[in-house]
Scaffold this active site. Sequence first.
Site, mmCIF file in Angstrom:
data_model
loop_
_atom_site.group_PDB
_atom_site.id
_atom_site.type_symbol
_atom_site.label_atom_id
_atom_site.label_comp_id
_atom_site.label_asym_id
_atom_site.label_seq_id
_atom_site.Cartn_x
_atom_site.Cartn_y
_atom_site.Cartn_z
ATOM 1 N N ILE A 4 -4.097 -12.379 -10.584
ATOM 2 C CA ILE A 4 -2.881 -13.116 -10.251
ATOM 3 C C ILE A 4 -3.299 -14.423 -9.592
ATOM 4 C CG2 ILE A 4 -0.683 -13.080 -9.012
ATOM 5 C CD1 ILE A 4 -0.770 -10.876 -11.019
ATOM 6 N N ALA A 21 1.840 -6.920 -6.265
ATOM 7 C CA ALA A 21 0.443 -7.304 -6.061
ATOM 8 C C ALA A 21 0.361 -8.402 -5.013
ATOM 9 C CB ALA A 21 -0.170 -7.778 -7.370
ATOM 10 N N ALA A 22 -0.696 -8.369 -4.208
ATOM 11 C CA ALA A 22 -0.870 -9.391 -3.174
ATOM 12 C C ALA A 22 -2.285 -9.329 -2.632
ATOM 13 C CB ALA A 22 0.118 -9.170 -2.028
ATOM 14 N N SER A 42 7.014 -9.252 2.962
ATOM 15 C CA SER A 42 6.556 -8.578 4.187
ATOM 16 C C SER A 42 7.420 -9.004 5.358
ATOM 17 C CB SER A 42 5.096 -8.948 4.473
ATOM 18 O OG SER A 42 4.713 -8.551 5.774
ATOM 19 N N TYR A 51 -1.353 -14.723 6.181
ATOM 20 C CA TYR A 51 -0.683 -13.803 5.255
ATOM 21 C C TYR A 51 0.820 -14.038 5.281
ATOM 22 C CZ TYR A 51 1.100 -9.365 3.395
ATOM 23 O OH TYR A 51 1.770 -8.418 2.680
ATOM 24 N N GLY A 107 -6.944 17.049 17.778
ATOM 25 C CA GLY A 107 -6.430 17.863 18.863
ATOM 26 C C GLY A 107 -6.907 17.438 20.236
ATOM 27 N N SER A 150 8.813 4.719 4.725
ATOM 28 C CA SER A 150 7.985 5.546 3.848
ATOM 29 C C SER A 150 7.963 4.923 2.463
ATOM 30 C CB SER A 150 8.519 6.979 3.776
ATOM 31 O OG SER A 150 9.681 7.045 2.971
#
Length: 312
Positions: free
Chosen positions: A44, A64-65, A109, A135, A184, A201
């Site tokens: 790209i 895509a990035a 984003s 970014y 733990g 999610s």
Amino acid sequence: MKLLITGYSGFVGNSLCEKMCNTHQLHLLGRKDSDCGVVFKSSIDKDSNFSESLTGVDCVIHSAARVHVMNDDSVDPLAEFKAVNTHGTLNLAKQAVQAGVKRFIFVSSIKVNGESTTGRLPFDATDHPVPEDPYGISKVEAEQQLLELGEKTGMEIVIIRPPLVYGEGVKANFASLMRLVAKGLPLPFRLIKNNKRSLVSVYNLVDLIKVCIDHPNAANQVFLASDDHDLSTAEMVALMAKVQNKPNLAIPVPVWCFKLAGKLLGKQAVIDRLTGSLQLDITHTKNTLNWSPPYSVEHGFELAAKSFRKNS
């Protein structure tokens, strides 16, 4: 309907393909082989020719990035991010117009909005962009140029801004924290309970993208995405312990201790993410699309834990 999905081998793109492969014809643009659709291997960038992959496509889903990294050692990080995230995106979109594509979905984003909502209201879709790193800058420039292209050509633009995305196969900080909880051991996060962070999610994000493919109200809109259930760091650790059947042995270390340590070690940004807030208001998304996240936060954490145990 025929879709072109970029970034199909990535975390979000792979889930997209699994969701769409039985309901849509898929063209896949990237570098790896796949059984989910017809693969067109290409990078790209501003010079690539995407005409073959765009033939007959109704909607492009561009996930895509060049992704955000904590310690970027590039000589010119901004130029590197813009080469893919800005110039490559615009090249793909312009060729999509020429191919007669009706809608272009851009997975952007929340870094477009900024890095933190500590001391302020949650981000919403109408906020003025305030990106703080290369970014985020590359993403906001891509958004602006896409919307301008849409106005000039009539191709419908849909922009989705997710925060941290998690689920099966998640990596980076989420996986690191889950790994610590799985041991733990006592963790010093019990008192980090007054911050709030929005997550999404991958299952909720993919569902939102699917809605945006053909929803009439999605055209030329910016949508923020989340699970609509924000968590403090303490709540996040407790839920990670629960889904892994581990005791929550968090111990009460005052937040000021973290901030002092961050200042002394030059890790303020890391501590800000741990103790600060990053919230998204998705009211516009829900109302415009008549959509609500179909999966709970616990569902996403459980599947992330299941994948984590399998890989461990």
